[in-house]
Each structure stands twice: as C-alpha cells, then as structure tokens.
Write a protein that holds these residues in place. Structure first.
Motif, PDB file in Angstrom:
ATOM      1  N   LEU A   7       0.807  -1.213   0.000  1.00 57.04           N
ATOM      2  CA  LEU A   7       0.000   0.000   0.000  1.00 57.04           C
ATOM      3  C   LEU A   7       0.847   1.274   0.000  1.00 57.04           C
ATOM      4  O   LEU A   7       0.308   2.380   0.046  1.00 57.04           O
ATOM      5  CB  LEU A   7      -0.917  -0.005   1.229  1.00 57.04           C
ATOM      6  N   THR A   8       2.157   1.106  -0.073  1.00 65.12           N
ATOM      7  CA  THR A   8       3.075   2.251  -0.037  1.00 65.12           C
ATOM      8  C   THR A   8       3.479   2.668  -1.437  1.00 65.12           C
ATOM      9  O   THR A   8       4.123   1.916  -2.178  1.00 65.12           O
ATOM     10  CB  THR A   8       4.338   1.905   0.775  1.00 65.12           C
ATOM     11  N   HIS A   9       3.102   3.870  -1.815  1.00 65.88           N
ATOM     12  CA  HIS A   9       3.450   4.426  -3.124  1.00 65.88           C
ATOM     13  C   HIS A   9       4.908   4.873  -3.118  1.00 65.88           C
ATOM     14  O   HIS A   9       5.465   5.212  -2.066  1.00 65.88           O
ATOM     15  CB  HIS A   9       2.531   5.618  -3.427  1.00 65.88           C
ATOM     16  N   ARG A  10       5.512   4.870  -4.290  1.00 64.90           N
ATOM     17  CA  ARG A  10       6.930   5.237  -4.379  1.00 64.90           C
ATOM     18  C   ARG A  10       7.204   6.652  -3.889  1.00 64.90           C
ATOM     19  O   ARG A  10       8.338   6.998  -3.546  1.00 64.90           O
ATOM     20  CB  ARG A  10       7.432   5.063  -5.817  1.00 64.90           C
ATOM     21  N   SER A  11       6.185   7.502  -3.843  1.00 62.15           N
ATOM     22  CA  SER A  11       6.369   8.874  -3.362  1.00 62.15           C
ATOM     23  C   SER A  11       6.549   8.935  -1.851  1.00 62.15           C
ATOM     24  O   SER A  11       6.954   9.971  -1.323  1.00 62.15           O
ATOM     25  CB  SER A  11       5.154   9.726  -3.753  1.00 62.15           C
ATOM     26  N   ALA A  12       6.242   7.812  -1.171  1.00 61.70           N
ATOM     27  CA  ALA A  12       6.228   7.847   0.297  1.00 61.70           C
ATOM     28  C   ALA A  12       7.460   7.225   0.941  1.00 61.70           C
ATOM     29  O   ALA A  12       7.829   7.599   2.059  1.00 61.70           O
ATOM     30  CB  ALA A  12       4.983   7.131   0.816  1.00 61.70           C
ATOM     31  N   ALA A  13       8.101   6.271   0.256  1.00 61.39           N
ATOM     32  CA  ALA A  13       9.220   5.569   0.889  1.00 61.39           C
ATOM     33  C   ALA A  13      10.053   4.844  -0.156  1.00 61.39           C
ATOM     34  O   ALA A  13       9.584   4.570  -1.270  1.00 61.39           O
ATOM     35  CB  ALA A  13       8.708   4.573   1.926  1.00 61.39           C
ATOM     36  N   ALA A  56      -8.204   3.265  -1.090  1.00 59.28           N
ATOM     37  CA  ALA A  56      -7.724   4.637  -0.880  1.00 59.28           C
ATOM     38  C   ALA A  56      -7.575   4.981   0.598  1.00 59.28           C
ATOM     39  O   ALA A  56      -6.703   5.762   0.975  1.00 59.28           O
ATOM     40  CB  ALA A  56      -8.668   5.627  -1.554  1.00 59.28           C
ATOM     41  N   ASP A  57      -8.410   4.380   1.439  1.00 66.14           N
ATOM     42  CA  ASP A  57      -8.353   4.676   2.873  1.00 66.14           C
ATOM     43  C   ASP A  57      -7.070   4.177   3.517  1.00 66.14           C
ATOM     44  O   ASP A  57      -6.675   4.665   4.586  1.00 66.14           O
ATOM     45  CB  ASP A  57      -9.544   4.037   3.596  1.00 66.14           C
ATOM     46  N   ALA A  58      -6.428   3.185   2.882  1.00 59.90           N
ATOM     47  CA  ALA A  58      -5.238   2.582   3.476  1.00 59.90           C
ATOM     48  C   ALA A  58      -3.954   2.920   2.733  1.00 59.90           C
ATOM     49  O   ALA A  58      -2.870   2.529   3.173  1.00 59.90           O
ATOM     50  CB  ALA A  58      -5.417   1.057   3.535  1.00 59.90           C
ATOM     51  N   LEU A  59      -4.042   3.640   1.622  1.00 50.30           N
ATOM     52  CA  LEU A  59      -2.848   3.976   0.852  1.00 50.30           C
ATOM     53  C   LEU A  59      -1.889   4.858   1.645  1.00 50.30           C
ATOM     54  O   LEU A  59      -2.309   5.738   2.409  1.00 50.30           O
ATOM     55  CB  LEU A  59      -3.239   4.697  -0.433  1.00 50.30           C
ATOM     56  N   ILE A  60      -0.610   4.604   1.436  1.00 51.67           N
ATOM     57  CA  ILE A  60       0.434   5.416   2.063  1.00 51.67           C
ATOM     58  C   ILE A  60       1.118   6.201   0.952  1.00 51.67           C
ATOM     59  O   ILE A  60       1.823   5.637   0.114  1.00 51.67           O
ATOM     60  CB  ILE A  60       1.451   4.524   2.804  1.00 51.67           C
ATOM     61  N   LEU A  61       0.875   7.504   0.930  1.00 54.88           N
ATOM     62  CA  LEU A  61       1.353   8.367  -0.147  1.00 54.88           C
ATOM     63  C   LEU A  61       2.283   9.443   0.384  1.00 54.88           C
ATOM     64  O   LEU A  61       2.178   9.859   1.548  1.00 54.88           O
ATOM     65  CB  LEU A  61       0.165   9.032  -0.854  1.00 54.88           C
ATOM     66  N   GLY A  62       3.172   9.911  -0.493  1.00 55.99           N
ATOM     67  CA  GLY A  62       4.017  11.042  -0.134  1.00 55.99           C
ATOM     68  C   GLY A  62       3.214  12.324  -0.089  1.00 55.99           C
ATOM     69  O   GLY A  62       2.076  12.387  -0.574  1.00 55.99           O
ATOM     70  N   ALA A  63       3.830  13.347   0.457  1.00 62.98           N
ATOM     71  CA  ALA A  63       3.125  14.624   0.644  1.00 62.98           C
ATOM     72  C   ALA A  63       2.627  15.195  -0.680  1.00 62.98           C
ATOM     73  O   ALA A  63       1.508  15.700  -0.773  1.00 62.98           O
ATOM     74  CB  ALA A  63       4.044  15.625   1.349  1.00 62.98           C
TER      75      ALA A  63
END
Length: 231
Positions: free
Chosen positions: A25-31, A89-96
């Motif tokens: 659930l972690t997008h590349r923008s976040a980590a 969408a409720d659980a996605l981990i996105l960068g700022a």
C-alpha cells in the motif's frame, strides 16, 4: 479497527506478515521500500488465476476469446473499480506531493495497489492466498454475459459495432483460393465504407471471413471507438 484491518476483511484474506501489506500500500512517493516490485509479482499471479478460472468457466472459448476476457478483467479500469469497492484509498500510504494532488483518487495508483496486494499475498501465503483474494474480488465479475459478448463471432460483433455507429454493413468477398484440394487455403476480404479493406487467410472461407472481420473490427475500434453516433 484500523484501515488495514478493514481492508483485510474486504479482501477476505488476513496477512501473517503485515509488513508485506504495508509495503503493498506504499506508493513510491512515500518511501524507498514501495509497492512496485509487489505490483509486478501480483500482475503475474492475477493473470494466471484469472486465466485458470476463465479456462474452466468457458470450455469452448478459443485462446483469443479467453485472452480478451482476461484483458477486460485485469485492466486498470476494472482493478480501479475493485479498489474503490474495497476502499483501498483509505489505506494507501502516499508522499506529501501525491496527497496534495489527490493521488488516492487516481485510478492508476489504486489499480496498482490491488496488484501489489495480490503480490504481497503470494509472498505471505502462496498461491492459495492469491486464489482466495482473486476468487473474492475478481471472479464474481466473470459472468455469462461477459462470456456471451466475447464469444460471439467476429462477423456478428463487427455488424453490431457498425449498426451502433449508424454505418453501412460490411461486405465480404473471396479474393483467392490456393493449395491442393486436401490442403486448400482461402483468402477473404472485408470491406467497410470509408475504411481500408482487410484480408485474412485460413483453411475455410468462413474462417477467413471471420479473420478479416476481426481485423476490420480492431481497425474500426481504434479509429471510431470513442465517437458516438447521433441519429
């Protein structure tokens, strides 16, 4: 109950290793440890299970028919709809930056997350886990209506497409017969007003016409697919 718990309930699979679900659930923008590799794995696993289910469901389906149905079921649009149904969408981990631009609403990000979840499930519980999720989320979309639409012969689908666009119906002609009597080959041409003619070769006139119709349909869908006829 947190977003991860809710999501696991909705996909009908609970992870033994929650770090895999978090990565999915972690997008590349976040980590740096994001979900793209899991997406790659999940895409392959999803395609295999869907192919196996279609193979069983439609015993008369040709390779082309089954491939088209599979493509419809695993395409971004379908997976994004699945993602919406299970509230990915409720659980996605996105960068700022993605958060500010509404990344959770982007179909591509949600669809990629579904594939990544399936990839993570494979690492967590093998193909049994993948089958559990796919059978719960995707297999219900495999309906007889889907099969009936895809399994109609190309000449019928071409005729219906043209009628839907308010265009004249196609014409067919036998261009050539070749080969010995025991291994005859036929070349048929399909013509539609305003389009380059298409030709196909096969072991019977009927099959050759079907092949030419399929080529014409693909050509028309590429050129006219987005146009609407106003009658």
């Amino acid at each position: 109950m947190n977003a991860f718990d809710h999501l696991q309930d909705r996909i009908a699979y609970h992870f033994q290793d929650l770090s895999l679900l978090r990565q999915a659930l972690t997008h590349r923008s976040a980590a740096a440890l994001h979900n793209e590799r899991l997406e790659f794995l999940g895409d392959a696993a999803l395609n295999f299970v869907v192919a196996a289910r279609l193979y069983s469901r439609f015993p008369r389906g040709s390779e082309g028919d089954l491939s088209r149905m599979r493509a419809r079921l695993v395409r971004e649009e379908t997976l994004a709809q699945v993602a919406e149904a299970i509230a990915v969408a409720d659980a996605l981990i996105l960068g700022a930056g993605e958060l500010r631009s509404g990344g959770a609403r982007r179909a591509s990000i949600r669809a990629d997350a579904v594939e990544a979840i399936i990839g993570a499930a494979y690492l967590d519980g093998g193909m049994t886990a993948v089958e559990t999720i796919v059978d719960h989320l995707i297999v219900p979309l495999i309906t007889d209506t889907l099969g009936a639409e895809e399994l109609r012969d190309p000449k019928t689908r071409l005729q219906e497409f043209l009628q839907g666009k308010g265009r004249a119906l196609p014409s067919y002609e036998l261009v050539e017969e070749k080969g010995q009597a025991h291994e005859r080959r036929f070349v048929a041409r399909c013509s539609v007003e305003g389009m380059p003619a298409t030709e196909a070769e096969d072991s019977s006139r009927r099959k050759a016409e079907q092949g030419a119709a399929q080529l014409m349909l693909a050509q028309l869908q590429s050129r006219l697919g987005g146009q609407r006829h106003v009658g």
